[in-house]
Design an enzyme around this catalytic site. Structure first.
Site, mmCIF file in Angstrom:
data_model
loop_
_atom_site.group_PDB
_atom_site.id
_atom_site.type_symbol
_atom_site.label_atom_id
_atom_site.label_comp_id
_atom_site.label_asym_id
_atom_site.label_seq_id
_atom_site.Cartn_x
_atom_site.Cartn_y
_atom_site.Cartn_z
ATOM 1 N N GLY A 312 0.823 -1.201 0.000
ATOM 2 C CA GLY A 312 0.000 0.000 0.000
ATOM 3 C C GLY A 312 0.853 1.247 0.000
ATOM 4 O O GLY A 312 1.966 1.271 -0.523
ATOM 5 N N SER A 313 0.353 2.291 0.623
ATOM 6 C CA SER A 313 0.956 3.620 0.482
ATOM 7 C C SER A 313 2.323 3.767 1.136
ATOM 8 O O SER A 313 3.039 4.724 0.847
ATOM 9 C CB SER A 313 0.017 4.681 1.061
#
Length: 827
Positions: A312-313
């Site tokens: 993810g981020s």
């Protein structure tokens, strides 16, 4: 005449018998000396010769400060004699059913299993795994059954449980039970290593077997002139880990708290020193007790190194650093947020349903964790070859080499074999690529330490168990310089604003008195069989380091699919932030990292001017790079330290510096203990350790090979050898540590603040309006492997981002208003 014939006949018979006897004896002697000689000599050799295998003692496992984590302790094996040796022998199992019922509660064994063993046709049997390596307490209970105590206080002399006897042996003991169990691993009842350090360094820990061979007489005594051979056993080395027991304890407490309340499918926490690559703590949930592994282990996988998942981020840190390094990032440059379209592909959208935040700066895009910004940086500017170059430099798609078994490589197939441009564009923000937690820690550690990718270590050193001499020690190992110091600093500053300033997604991760830099991340999980998104199932994470400008610690927290009905955007506030801030703050305090008064919460009462000036005078000044003292004369080293205002402790009375702690070129703060060891350590004076950490004590004593024993946790309050005492090297230093109190839980910002979350029952009236920021910062789905935390290395291929996603896929869905609280809009 008759008499004479009888005499002659008798003489003839005697002669014939004598001839026959001597012929038989001669033939027998010939037979024995020729035909049977080999067999007889072999039988005799078996009677004369005795050979015995000498078992080595297995080495112990310690933390970095000498706290014992695993050792060989005394144990006993239960045996049963089922048949008597002769008619007078009464010591055998006469009633198997009674014996089984009496032993079952002590051995924690089912009665039928014991009866099965006690009714075998063998003369002597072991009672299966239940009777192997029992504890001292179990042994005493069995002895009390055999020779119970009468009301008068006397013990019966007659055995009440005949046929049962105990033999002494050893077993592996893990004194802290489930503490760091996936890291340490365990030894089973048959001394086979399973998992972790026990398996990784089995050859070193186990040592080498020896043997003794000699000749004996019939009575069993060694023949004085007999041939003999003796090869001594070589005991296994003691292994010292980089793990710090105190910091690991903070991790275990934080994991336990969240597991009890939310029961997630899995959790992983890693704490590392980004300046050296040392792993100071590593924990997973679910966990197990290695002392009683046979009761069942739900999770055999050390998720920190074996489980691959979409990050993810948090993966955006690499894209950001690469763009800065290539001078493709200007934080004041603006762009249109919301959605990014690659011709012929499904649009890539920001995590607020693609509504975006209008035209914003690149800096705000990082703070808001905008997918569109990172696609612009990676897809448009770095391009495919640039992404490949930097992801490889940061160690993605390859093992880190940490000293733990079964490490996985991660998967960058959508970079090297993309099925569409959108596939590799999606990797820029942590989608369509898989990593391991230790890869993430190493990569972000490179940003924290100034641009050097370091090999992570969990092994500190190995020592001879008898002399304590170091036989092997790991060093700081630079794999590659991935970005310049200027790039690393600029990236740290931006990540600091993600945490310290609105509208950063990391504002919940602030710690009063310390500048924290970091990044949030969320990944949606997939069904491993169908590849479809699992509704409402996420892996959330946060990776951060502190202090921002000279990080001492890096903490990575990953939580997989907790059991809660709360909206996943609240998980950061509920679970991630309390875990991260508790571990980071307590660890910094334990390491005596003094708070920075410039970042103290402004909501507190103002401090009087004089107190502020006094506090600033005692607070850390600008950190300095420690020079290389090794090789200098003692006088020159002391003069150099004085010029740099570095207080040093000289260990020894020699004329040349041969060792130093910390090592050369490390960053140090005023007041930090610096030890210089001379080429003659005899005559060293004992320093004053009051107020110092156990690490400081252990480093000093290990440098001069001084024995030390500690009690308690925290900081030194008492020491058995007074400061200034001249040491002879044979003393035992005993230190008492004062317990560290748990800091208060950081306050959660009120829901009305910008950057806070909204309840799951809230439905936006206007999908085009700017929704609140997601504190978990997440936007990306996870591959099937991570969703199940199988530890199989994420065998399933990450889904191609070019495929049409369901409408609720974070970061890629069409703009829509959620119809029910069960399918909320992804913030």
């Amino acid at each position: 005449m008759e008499w004479k014939r009888k005499v002659n006949w008798r003489i003839l018979m005697v002669a014939l018998c004598t001839i026959l006897i001597f012929s038989t004896l001669s033939f027998r002697i010939y037979w024995l000396q020729t035909v049977k000689a080999t067999d007889i000599m072999g039988t005799a050799q078996e009677q004369w010769d005795r050979e015995q295998v000498l078992k080595p003692k297995r080495g112990a496992i310690y933390d970095r400060n000498g706290e014992i984590l695993a050792y060989n302790g005394k144990a006993y094996t239960v045996n049963a004699k089922l048949k008597p040796r002769n008619d007078k022998d009464e010591d055998f199992v006469k009633d198997p059913y009674y014996t089984a019922n009496m032993l079952a509660p002590i051995l924690n064994a089912p009665v039928p299993e014991l009866v099965k063993n006690l009714t075998k046709p063998n003369k002597v049997v072991e009672l299966g795994r239940f009777g192997l390596k029992i504890s001292e307490e179990q042994k005493n209970r069995i002895l009390n059954l055999q020779y119970p105590t009468l009301p008068s206080g006397e013990k019966l002399k007659k055995n009440q449980l005949p046929g049962i006897y105990l033999t002494e042996t050893t077993r592996r003991v893990y004194p802290n039970n489930a503490f760091a169990s996936h890291v340490i691993g365990y030894l089973d009842l048959y001394d086979e290593p399973k998992m972790g350090i026990e398996l990784q360094f089995n050859d070193k820990l186990a040592g080498q077997k020896g043997h003794i061979a000699y000749q004996k007489d019939r009575a069993g005594y060694q023949l004085p002139d007999g041939e003999g051979e003796y090869t001594p056993a070589i005991d296994g080395v003691d292994v010292y880990l980089t793990i710090d027991r105190q910091i690991q304890d903070y991790v275990e407490q934080a994991l336990d708290k969240v597991e009890q309340q939310y029961k997630p499918q899995g959790m992983t926490v890693i704490v590392a020193d980004p300046q050296t690559g040392d792993v100071l703590a590593m924990g997973n949930r679910s966990t197990f007790n290695p002392n009683t592994y046979y009761n069942g282990i739900e999770n055999y996988n050390n998720h920190a190194v074996t489980t691959m998942f979409e990050p993810g981020s948090t993966f955006k840190i690499i894209t950001l650093a690469a763009a800065i390094e290539e001078k493709m990032f200007n934080q004041n440059e603006t762009y249109q947020s919301g959605a990014y379209t690659i011709k012929g592909q499904i649009p890539i959208r920001d995590h607020n349903n693609g509504a975006g935040w209008g035209t914003i700066s690149f800096l705000e895009g990082v703070q808001r964790s905008s997918n569109v910004l990172f696609v612009k940086l990676g897809y448009e500017r770095l391009k495919l070859e640039g992404l490949k170059k930097y992801f490889k430099k940061f160690g993605m798609g390859q093992k880190t080499g940490i000293e733990l078994p079964y490490e996985k490589e991660g998967n960058l197939i959508n970079l090297y074999k993309p099925r569409s441009p959108r596939d590799w564009a999606a990797t820029t923000y942590g989608q369509a690529a898989t990593v391991t937690a230790i890869q993430q820690v190493a990569a972000v550690g490179a940003i924290a330490n100034g641009g050097e990718l370091l090999k992570p270590h969990i092994l500190k050193e190995m020592r001879d168990p008898h002399t304590g001499a170091v036989v092997e020690r790991t060093q700081r190992e630079v794999v590659d310089r991935v970005v310049s110091e200027a790039t690393a600093k600029q990236t740290r500053d931006i990540l600091g604003k993600v945490v310290s300033e609105k509208p950063g997604t990391g504002i919940l991760y602030q710690i009063e008195g310390y500048q924290v830099a970091g990044k949030t991340g969320t990944a949606q999980k997939y069904n491993p069989n169908t590849g479809k998104i699992l509704d409402g199932r996420y892996v959330v994470s946060f990776i951060g380091f502190a202090p921002k400008d000279n990080p001492k610690l890096l903490v990575y927290v990953v939580i997989d699919d907790p059991k809660t009905d709360a909206w996943y955007a609240l998980w950061g506030q509920m679970m991630l932030a309390p875990m991260f801030t508790s571990i980071m703050e307590r660890s910094l305090q334990y390491l005596q990292q003094q708070p920075d008064l410039s970042v103290v919460n402004s909501t507190k009462k103002p401090t009087p001017k004089k107190e502020v000036q006094a506090a600033l005078a005692s607070s850390p000044a600008t950190q300095k790079t420690l020079p290389k003292f090794e090789g200098m004369s003692t006088t020159a080293a002391q003069l150099r330290a004085k010029q740099d205002n570095l207080p040093v402790t000289v260990a020894g009375t020699g004329t040349k510096i041969v060792k130093q702690y910390p090592e050369a070129y490390n960053q140090v703060v005023p007041g930090e203990q610096i030890i210089l060891v001379t080429d003659r350590v005899k005559g060293t004076k004992m320093p004053d350790f009051k107020g110092k950490s156990l690490r400081d004590v252990m480093e000093f004593t290990s440098l001069i090979n001084l024995a030390v024993k500690s009690t308690g946790t925290g900081f030194v309050s008492q020491q058995s050898i007074p400061p200034g005492t001249v040491l002879q090297g044979t003393e035992l230093l005993q230190v008492t540590l004062q317990s560290v109190s748990e800091p208060p839980v950081p306050a959660t910002p009120p829901s009305s603040q910008e950057g806070s979350t909204v309840p799951a029952t809230t439905t936006p009236n206007n999908t085009g309006a700017n929704p609140p920021t997601n504190p978990t910062g997440g936007n990306n789905p996870a591959p099937p492997s991570s969703g199940q935390q199988t530890g199989q290395g994420g065998a399933a291929q990450p889904p191609a981002s070019g495929q049409a996603p369901p409408p609720d896929k974070p970061g890629d869905q069409s703009t829509q208003t959620p119809q029910t609280p069960q399918t909320p809009t992804t913030p």
